[in-house]
Design a protein around this motif. Structure first.
Motif, mmCIF file in Angstrom:
data_model
loop_
_atom_site.group_PDB
_atom_site.id
_atom_site.type_symbol
_atom_site.label_atom_id
_atom_site.label_comp_id
_atom_site.label_asym_id
_atom_site.label_seq_id
_atom_site.Cartn_x
_atom_site.Cartn_y
_atom_site.Cartn_z
ATOM 1 N N PHE A 1 -1.243 -2.227 6.242
ATOM 2 C CA PHE A 1 -1.619 -3.735 6.014
ATOM 3 C C PHE A 1 -0.369 -4.272 5.848
ATOM 4 O O PHE A 1 0.716 -3.770 6.041
ATOM 5 C CB PHE A 1 -2.427 -3.897 4.817
ATOM 6 N N TRP B 1 -0.405 -0.183 2.155
ATOM 7 C CA TRP B 1 -1.216 0.967 2.671
ATOM 8 C C TRP B 1 -2.323 1.295 2.022
ATOM 9 O O TRP B 1 -2.478 1.454 0.778
ATOM 10 C CB TRP B 1 -0.223 2.070 2.723
ATOM 11 N N LYS B 2 -3.242 1.703 2.789
ATOM 12 C CA LYS B 2 -4.626 2.263 2.236
ATOM 13 C C LYS B 2 -4.581 3.848 2.927
ATOM 14 O O LYS B 2 -4.608 4.147 3.828
ATOM 15 C CB LYS B 2 -5.819 1.617 2.830
ATOM 16 N N THR C 1 -3.312 3.796 6.650
ATOM 17 C CA THR C 1 -3.599 2.728 7.292
ATOM 18 C C THR C 1 -2.455 1.562 6.707
ATOM 19 O O THR C 1 -2.499 1.203 5.503
ATOM 20 C CB THR C 1 -5.114 2.002 7.384
#
Length: 563
Positions: free
Chosen positions: A553, A558-559, A551
């Motif tokens: 940001f 990133w996550k 994911t």
């Protein structure tokens, strides 16, 4: 007036060197010659926390102590950087003063300006700890030997400089030993018949001081590692890693079955090749040794003597200008000028000295050819040894250089010194006024602002894949950088898995920066390279045996989560 100036020639040479250094720093595009010093400087500035910030990896434990103490007194100054520059100024000015002792003042000044110009890039602008160590060790030897001949106590300062240079990079001392041996041998042969040799009682004190100094360095380093086994483990790991990343070209296709047997694929090799070995459980010392065993049949970095190695020795010895900036080539040209000069002399000791210096240079490049590794930060130590010791030998061997030149010759020397100094100072002033600011704006790499933003979210932790920090070494101060990595660390580079670099990660409850990315903790990846991000995700998929969802940001954050 001239007599008064001549009496203070050493002071004038020192002042000249300081001024030349000032112009170089003012106008030069400052940077470390390689990222090793960047991360050593970060450690010294306490960027990873104050734990072990006195210990500079690849140097002796005692080397970082002065910067550590000075940071506590005046943290607004980057002592790691200025200690290197300051000792280089002292080394260059001291060596020039000794080697030019018999020269006319104006000729000595002209040569001092010239020497500073050809060394400015490597010792004032693009500094590097290996280069600095070579200079300090060579200058320390010259000061010691000169003091022995003069029978004074100046050898104490030379011994301190020699030992401190050795503490910065022990291998630089070993590299300079053959040149010292040639100098001492030829000096002895040239003087023993005239019984013009230093007395034993004068020699023994400096020798004992050097031996004791080196013993103290070895004992202190051994004691530190014994008291801190985590550092001993890191050094064993790093040495195994150096054998791979510096001397071997890892390739999965060399032996796919063997790589498969240790659960290693092409992506794992690519990840390691990009210095992203932050998965400390996967890239452990056992893995490093197994890969070394797999790649050993393809290893060409061995000490050997063959026609091909001899060919490579001379090819790489003479193609140095194609591999290095023109501003750094002065010592190379001077080395060959000195060698030719000595070989053409009728005096037997001079010829022998020239052959000895030539032999040392060739021997060093034979070694570089064997390990297939050419780095200017190491190579310059070879040529610096040749140039400085050649100048020192001339000052000891020649008797006619103290002759006072004619007024016309002296005027010529003054003109040369003024022209060189004027051209360099004007050039550096122009750089400072019109070029340097543009360079900083276009190539700015200061990440302190990003780290401060990270620190505003202390509940999160960030893993970084980009290894740049700043292109202005002087800005890496304790006051600015202390504890900036309080909630972040790198996904690789040689600083991992050192106790210093992992300190913040361990404070947040994990030892493995890579696998922490897919833990339940708020750990984020900062990565501006799609290729690197994909390599990390592919590796984590294999390790976790699950798909990974990424994911995005703002600001390349990133996550990663396990599906």
């Amino acid at each position: 007036m001239k007599s008064q100036f001549s009496k203070h020639k050493s002071l004038l040479i020192f002042i000249t060197t300081v001024i030349m250094c000032g112009f170089s720093i003012m106008g030069g595009c400052l940077d470390y010659a390689g990222n090793d010093d960047t991360f050593r400087n970060l450690i010294s500035a306490g960027a990873f926390g104050d734990i072990f910030n006195f210990y500079m990896p690849y140097s002796n434990i005692l080397y970082g102590v002065p910067a550590y103490l000075l940071n506590m007194i005046l943290p607004q100054i980057n002592w790691y950087y200025w200690i290197m520059v300051g000792l280089s100024v002292i080394s260059i000015s001291a060596s020039c003063s000794i080697c030019l002792e018999k020269f006319d003042l104006f000729l000595a000044e002209a040569i001092t300006v010239f020497i500073n110009i050809i060394l400015a890039r490597d010792y004032y602008i693009a500094v590097q700890y290996t280069k600095s160590a070579s200079l300090w060790i060579i200058s320390g030897f010259i000061i010691i030997f000169h003091s022995i001949c003069k029978e004074n106590l100046h050898w104490i300062w030379g011994a301190l400089l020699f030992v401190y240079g050795t503490s910065e990079r022990f291998k630089c001392m070993l590299m300079a030993l053959p040149f010292f041996a040639v100098f001492i041998t030829v000096f002895y042969l040239a003087n023993y018949k005239q019984q013009n040799l230093p007395k034993f009682k004068v020699i023994i004190k400096p020798v004992i001081a050097l031996v004791l100094g080196i013993i103290i360095l070895l004992v202190s380093e051994h004691s530190f590692r014994a008291l801190h086994p985590e550092w001993k483990e890191y050094w064993e790991y790093d040495q195994a890693s150096v054998n791979l990343r510096d001397y071997m070209c890892l390739d999965y296709t060399h032996n796919p079955p063997e790589y498969d047997s240790i659960n290693t694929d092409e992506n794992d090799i690519a990840l390691y090749g990009n210095w992203l070995f932050g998965d400390t459980d996967f890239y452990d010392i056992s893995w490093l040794k197994k890969v070394y065993s797999i790649e050993q049949p393809f290893n060409n970095c061995k000490i050997r003597l063959s026609v091909d190695i001899i060919k490579q020795t001379f090819i790489n010895l003479f193609n140095i200008p194609t591999r290095n900036p023109f501003e750094s080539l002065g010592p190379v040209f001077l080395t060959w000028i000195f060698i030719v000069f000595f070989l053409l002399r009728k005096n037997y000791p001079d010829k022998l000295f020239g052959l000895g210096i030539l032999g040392c240079v060739v021997m060093m490049y034979w070694y570089f050819a064997c390990i297939n590794r050419y780095m200017w930060r190491v190579e310059i130590g070879v040529f610096l040894s040749a140039v400085f010791l050649s100048g020192f030998y001339l000052s000891k061997a020649q008797q006619d250089i103290s002759r006072v030149p004619s007024k016309k010759t002296r005027a010529l020397f003054i003109c040369i010194a003024v022209i060189l100094f004027g051209a360099y100072s004007v050039g550096m002033t122009y750089q400072w006024r019109y070029v340097k600011d543009k360079h900083i704006v276009e190539h700015e790499a200061d990440i302190s602002g990003r780290l401060e933003t990270f620190a505003e979210n202390p509940e999160n932790f960030y893993i970084l894949t980009d290894f740049y920090v700043t292109n202005n070494p002087a800005s890496l101060t304790y006051a600015k950088w202390n504890n900036l990595f309080s909630n972040s660390c790198y996904a690789g580079n040689w600083v991992l898995p050192s106790p210093t670099a992992l300190h913040s990660a361990r404070e947040h409850g994990f030892d493995n920066p890579m696998t922490a990315l897919i833990s339940q903790k708020p750990v984020f990846l900062h990565c501006d390279s799609e290729d690197k991000r994909n390599m990390i995700i592919t590796h984590l998929k294999k390790i976790s045996k699950h798909d990974i969802e990424a994911t995005e940001f703002p600001d390349n954050i990133w996550k990663l989560e396990v599906r």
